[in-house]
Design a protein around this motif. Sequence first.
Motif, PDB file in Angstrom:
ATOM      1  N   LEU A  10      -3.590 -13.740  -3.136  1.00  0.00           N
ATOM      2  CA  LEU A  10      -3.901 -12.617  -2.246  1.00  0.00           C
ATOM      3  C   LEU A  10      -3.814 -11.293  -3.005  1.00  0.00           C
ATOM      4  O   LEU A  10      -4.699 -10.444  -2.878  1.00  0.00           O
ATOM      5  CB  LEU A  10      -2.946 -12.606  -1.053  1.00  0.00           C
ATOM      6  N   ARG A  11      -2.767 -11.119  -3.798  1.00  0.00           N
ATOM      7  CA  ARG A  11      -2.622  -9.884  -4.572  1.00  0.00           C
ATOM      8  C   ARG A  11      -3.777  -9.698  -5.552  1.00  0.00           C
ATOM      9  O   ARG A  11      -4.306  -8.602  -5.696  1.00  0.00           O
ATOM     10  CB  ARG A  11      -1.297  -9.892  -5.338  1.00  0.00           C
ATOM     11  N   MET A  14      -6.936  -8.853  -3.572  1.00  0.00           N
ATOM     12  CA  MET A  14      -6.877  -7.471  -3.061  1.00  0.00           C
ATOM     13  C   MET A  14      -7.055  -6.467  -4.200  1.00  0.00           C
ATOM     14  O   MET A  14      -7.660  -5.423  -4.006  1.00  0.00           O
ATOM     15  CB  MET A  14      -5.551  -7.234  -2.342  1.00  0.00           C
ATOM     16  N   ALA A  19      -7.625  -2.698  -3.251  1.00  0.00           N
ATOM     17  CA  ALA A  19      -6.618  -2.473  -2.197  1.00  0.00           C
ATOM     18  C   ALA A  19      -5.273  -3.079  -2.579  1.00  0.00           C
ATOM     19  O   ALA A  19      -4.546  -3.591  -1.739  1.00  0.00           O
ATOM     20  CB  ALA A  19      -7.108  -3.064  -0.877  1.00  0.00           C
ATOM     21  N   ARG A  20      -4.926  -2.991  -3.848  1.00  0.00           N
ATOM     22  CA  ARG A  20      -3.685  -3.592  -4.337  1.00  0.00           C
ATOM     23  C   ARG A  20      -2.444  -2.997  -3.671  1.00  0.00           C
ATOM     24  O   ARG A  20      -1.459  -3.697  -3.446  1.00  0.00           O
ATOM     25  CB  ARG A  20      -3.583  -3.413  -5.846  1.00  0.00           C
ATOM     26  N   SER A  22      -1.814  -2.219  -0.689  1.00  0.00           N
ATOM     27  CA  SER A  22      -1.448  -2.748   0.632  1.00  0.00           C
ATOM     28  C   SER A  22      -0.637  -4.038   0.537  1.00  0.00           C
ATOM     29  O   SER A  22       0.004  -4.431   1.499  1.00  0.00           O
ATOM     30  CB  SER A  22      -2.692  -2.971   1.490  1.00  0.00           C
ATOM     31  N   VAL A  23      -0.631  -4.694  -0.630  1.00  0.00           N
ATOM     32  CA  VAL A  23       0.154  -5.921  -0.799  1.00  0.00           C
ATOM     33  C   VAL A  23       1.090  -5.823  -2.006  1.00  0.00           C
ATOM     34  O   VAL A  23       1.373  -6.811  -2.666  1.00  0.00           O
ATOM     35  CB  VAL A  23      -0.743  -7.178  -0.919  1.00  0.00           C
ATOM     36  N   TYR A 106       3.011  -9.915   3.857  1.00  0.00           N
ATOM     37  CA  TYR A 106       1.902  -9.679   2.935  1.00  0.00           C
ATOM     38  C   TYR A 106       0.557 -10.003   3.582  1.00  0.00           C
ATOM     39  O   TYR A 106      -0.406  -9.250   3.460  1.00  0.00           O
ATOM     40  CB  TYR A 106       2.067 -10.510   1.661  1.00  0.00           C
ATOM     41  N   ALA A 110      -2.668  -7.527   4.634  1.00  0.00           N
ATOM     42  CA  ALA A 110      -4.020  -7.746   4.116  1.00  0.00           C
ATOM     43  C   ALA A 110      -5.013  -8.182   5.188  1.00  0.00           C
ATOM     44  O   ALA A 110      -6.207  -8.278   4.917  1.00  0.00           O
ATOM     45  CB  ALA A 110      -3.974  -8.808   3.022  1.00  0.00           C
ATOM     46  N   VAL A 113      -8.483  -6.397   5.684  1.00  0.00           N
ATOM     47  CA  VAL A 113      -9.446  -6.651   4.605  1.00  0.00           C
ATOM     48  C   VAL A 113      -9.944  -8.098   4.690  1.00  0.00           C
ATOM     49  O   VAL A 113     -11.122  -8.364   4.528  1.00  0.00           O
ATOM     50  CB  VAL A 113      -8.813  -6.364   3.227  1.00  0.00           C
ATOM     51  N   LEU A 114      -9.018  -9.030   4.956  1.00  0.00           N
ATOM     52  CA  LEU A 114      -9.396 -10.440   5.057  1.00  0.00           C
ATOM     53  C   LEU A 114     -10.381 -10.696   6.190  1.00  0.00           C
ATOM     54  O   LEU A 114     -11.281 -11.515   6.068  1.00  0.00           O
ATOM     55  CB  LEU A 114      -8.146 -11.317   5.272  1.00  0.00           C
TER      56      LEU A 114
END
Length: 118
Positions: A10-11, A14, A19-20, A22-23, A106, A110, A113-114
């Motif tokens: 996920l990281r 992102m 969008a790093r 946010s996580v 986490y 996200a 965005v997901l």
Amino acid sequence: MAREVGVSALREWMAQRGARDSVKVGMQGKIKAALTMVSITLMLLVPEGVGLESVSWTKHLGILGVGGAGSVVEGVVNDGLAWMLGPSLLMLFASAFVTVTSGSVYFRAAAPVLLGKE
């Protein structure tokens, strides 16, 4: 293990989307890591042959609590650092709880965005 792979993926995903932040690593992740490291270190200090039978509250865990590899070896004296098994198990259970909750934090961060809402 699944949580670690999922959060790492996920990281990375992102980060590719820009969008790093946010996580980013949160306090729960740091607490999880610390609890896990301390609990495993304490478990390694417990003398060989000390099993779950030496921890009084494990009898309430039913089939998960006693038997198999956790049995007390015949003739082993449960003294010295044997008392560390109980606290280390509690820390490991707390670490598992924090693992689940921090993973959900986490994925909730996200989620926009997901789901394509951002």
